[in-house]
Motif scaffolding. Structure first.
Motif, short mmCIF file in Angstrom:
data_model
loop_
_atom_site.label_atom_id
_atom_site.label_comp_id
_atom_site.label_asym_id
_atom_site.label_seq_id
_atom_site.Cartn_x
_atom_site.Cartn_y
_atom_site.Cartn_z
N LEU A 1 14.29 12.58 9.69
CA LEU A 1 13.02 12.69 10.40
C LEU A 1 12.65 11.39 11.12
O LEU A 1 12.48 11.36 12.32
CB LEU A 1 11.91 13.11 9.44
N GLY A 2 12.50 10.33 10.39
CA GLY A 2 12.11 9.05 10.97
C GLY A 2 12.31 7.95 9.96
O GLY A 2 12.45 8.21 8.76
N PRO A 3 12.35 6.69 10.39
CA PRO A 3 12.61 5.58 9.47
C PRO A 3 11.47 5.38 8.49
O PRO A 3 10.34 5.77 8.74
CB PRO A 3 12.77 4.39 10.41
N GLY A 4 11.80 4.75 7.37
CA GLY A 4 10.79 4.39 6.37
C GLY A 4 10.95 5.08 5.04
O GLY A 4 10.64 4.50 4.00
N GLY A 5 11.42 6.33 5.04
CA GLY A 5 11.54 7.05 3.78
C GLY A 5 10.18 7.18 3.10
O GLY A 5 9.15 7.41 3.75
N GLN A 6 10.14 7.00 1.79
CA GLN A 6 8.89 7.12 1.04
C GLN A 6 7.93 5.99 1.37
O GLN A 6 6.72 6.09 1.12
CB GLN A 6 9.19 7.13 -0.46
N LEU A 7 8.45 4.92 1.95
CA LEU A 7 7.62 3.77 2.27
C LEU A 7 6.48 4.12 3.21
O LEU A 7 5.37 3.57 3.10
CB LEU A 7 8.51 2.68 2.89
N VAL A 8 6.72 5.06 4.13
CA VAL A 8 5.69 5.40 5.11
C VAL A 8 4.48 6.06 4.46
O VAL A 8 3.41 6.14 5.07
CB VAL A 8 6.24 6.32 6.22
N ASN A 9 4.62 6.54 3.21
CA ASN A 9 3.53 7.23 2.54
C ASN A 9 2.67 6.32 1.68
O ASN A 9 1.77 6.81 0.99
CB ASN A 9 4.08 8.37 1.67
N LEU A 10 2.95 5.02 1.67
CA LEU A 10 2.20 4.09 0.83
C LEU A 10 1.14 3.37 1.66
O LEU A 10 1.46 2.69 2.63
CB LEU A 10 3.14 3.07 0.19
N THR A 11 -0.11 3.50 1.23
CA THR A 11 -1.17 2.76 1.91
C THR A 11 -1.34 1.37 1.34
O THR A 11 -1.80 0.45 2.01
CB THR A 11 -2.51 3.52 1.81
N THR A 12 -0.95 1.19 0.08
CA THR A 12 -1.03 -0.11 -0.58
C THR A 12 0.33 -0.45 -1.17
O THR A 12 0.93 0.37 -1.86
CB THR A 12 -2.09 -0.11 -1.70
N LEU A 13 0.81 -1.67 -0.91
CA LEU A 13 2.09 -2.12 -1.45
C LEU A 13 1.81 -3.01 -2.66
O LEU A 13 1.42 -4.17 -2.52
CB LEU A 13 2.89 -2.88 -0.39
N HIS A 14 1.99 -2.45 -3.85
CA HIS A 14 1.62 -3.17 -5.06
C HIS A 14 2.63 -4.24 -5.46
O HIS A 14 2.33 -5.11 -6.27
CB HIS A 14 1.44 -2.17 -6.22
#
Length: 386
Positions: free
Chosen positions: A36-49
């Protein structure tokens, strides 16, 4: 060994984009596949803990820009099969391609409880993306099911929306101490260990879940449940490659694995980037080890002396698909270039070299032919004659 690409990366999440950037930065021809597009699950995170600053989409944009800036080509296609070579063959939704080295960074599949009614309640209370659907549960209680780093990350995400987040851990938590401290600091989050979901309640929309604990069965009234159990790696994607019980792959010669898809990987963003960097460096090293070295020879004086203090000549990664000969069709230029090409073939034991020529020495070169040479080959040796 001829191939369409030096390195093909399956998956363009944090690990895949990092691996691709490192390999391309070393001058290799690299393609990264993402359905679909780059990022994988990363694109779904609003906060990077576990990452300094920014959001998932912002980091995705930065990683993508760095990869493309290094020369990585992003291909939006699904890879369905990998056959180790040499060269390794990849079956994609856009056709078959070959690569000298493959990095699998395909991540894990979505979570699944495996309970009756789960499919019917998908999107009606059952979700696998806290950032996507968390706002839909603002002011209502939810449950998260799992025991790993990603479970804890999604629970922290949901704590910003739901009135209460109950984390149901089938056994004992496997997330890090840092994640544990973050969860403990959230007043809305409760962690129940030894808790298994046995049934989903509700018709048309989720109204609760049945939970089995050491103290017996209990009903938990929740408007949403987010399962992160049953996630599997891409086992079976690569022919002959071993996988663990969860389908996560064990790397082997010619096929590298990075990120959550690798058996034994830590499910943190920092670990994914480190894993991708290591895979990219391993790809560069593998291709350099399989290539010959090239000495500079002066046609009049022979081999040039090594400069004082010079180290060993670096190994070349040239293959016949990297080198082309181009002449303006003058007989003397063509003869000179063919002779040089023969020496290169003998030196590298190559089956063939690319070759192109102008249709006539008296006309300009075809721009399309020049573009093709520039895109297809790393090195183009040109000879012209009067």
């Amino acid at each position: 060994m001829s191939a369409d690409w030096d390195v093909a990366v399956v998956g363009a999440g944090a690990a895949g984009l990092t691996a691709a950037r490192v390999a391309a930065g070393a001058g290799l021809r690299v393609v990264a596949y993402e359905r679909l597009g780059p990022g994988g699950q990363l694109v779904n995170l609003t906060t990077l803990h576990d990452h300094p600053g920014g959001t998932g989409p912002e980091l995705t944009a930065a990683l993508t820009a760095a990869a493309e800036g290094a020369g990585v080509r992003l291909a939006y296609a699904e890879v369905t099969r990998v056959q180790p070579g040499p060269p390794t063959r990849l079956t994609t939704s856009e056709g078959e391609v070959t690569a000298r080295v493959v990095v699998v960074a395909a991540g894990l599949s979505p979570g699944r409880l495996g309970l009756p009614g789960e499919a019917e309640l998908a999107g009606r209370g059952v979700s696998t993306c806290a950032a996507c659907d968390g706002p839909l549960f603002r002011g209502r209680p939810v449950a998260v099911v799992g025991d790993d780093e990603w479970t804890a990350t999604e629970a922290l995400e949901l704590a910003g929306h739901a009135t209460a987040v109950t984390v149901l851990v089938p056994g004992e938590p496997r997330w890090s101490a840092a994640r544990d401290r973050l969860l403990a600091a959230q007043q809305r989050v409760e962690v129940l260990t030894g808790a298994a979901v046995t049934a989903l309640r509700g018709e048309g929309a989720l109204s609760g879940v049945a939970v089995r604990t050491a103290d017996g069965e209990r009903e938990l009234a929740v408007a949403g449940v987010f399962p992160f159990v049953g996630r599997r790696g891409p086992g079976g994607l690569v022919e002959g490659l071993a996988a663990d019980a969860d389908g996560r792959l064990v790397p082997s010669a010619g096929v590298l694995v990075a990120g959550d898809a690798r058996a034994g990987a830590d499910q943190t963003l920092a670990a994914a980037e480190a894993d991708g960097r290591a895979a990219g460096e391993a790809a560069v090293a593998a291709l350099a080890a399989g290539a010959g070295s090239l000495r500079v020879v002066d046609p009049t004086h022979g081999v040039r002396p090594e400069p004082a203090g010079a180290g060993a000549v670096a190994a070349s990664t040239a293959a016949w698909t990297d080198v082309a000969l181009f002449t303006n069709s003058k007989p003397n230029a063509t003869e000179l270039l063919r002779g040089l090409g023969g020496r290169l073939q003998a030196h590298w034991a190559l089956p063939e070299l690319g070759f192109a020529a102008k249709e006539s020495a008296s006309v300009a070169a075809d721009p399309d032919q020049i573009d093709w040479l520039a895109q297809r080959f790393k090195m183009v040796l040109v000879a012209v004659g009067d």
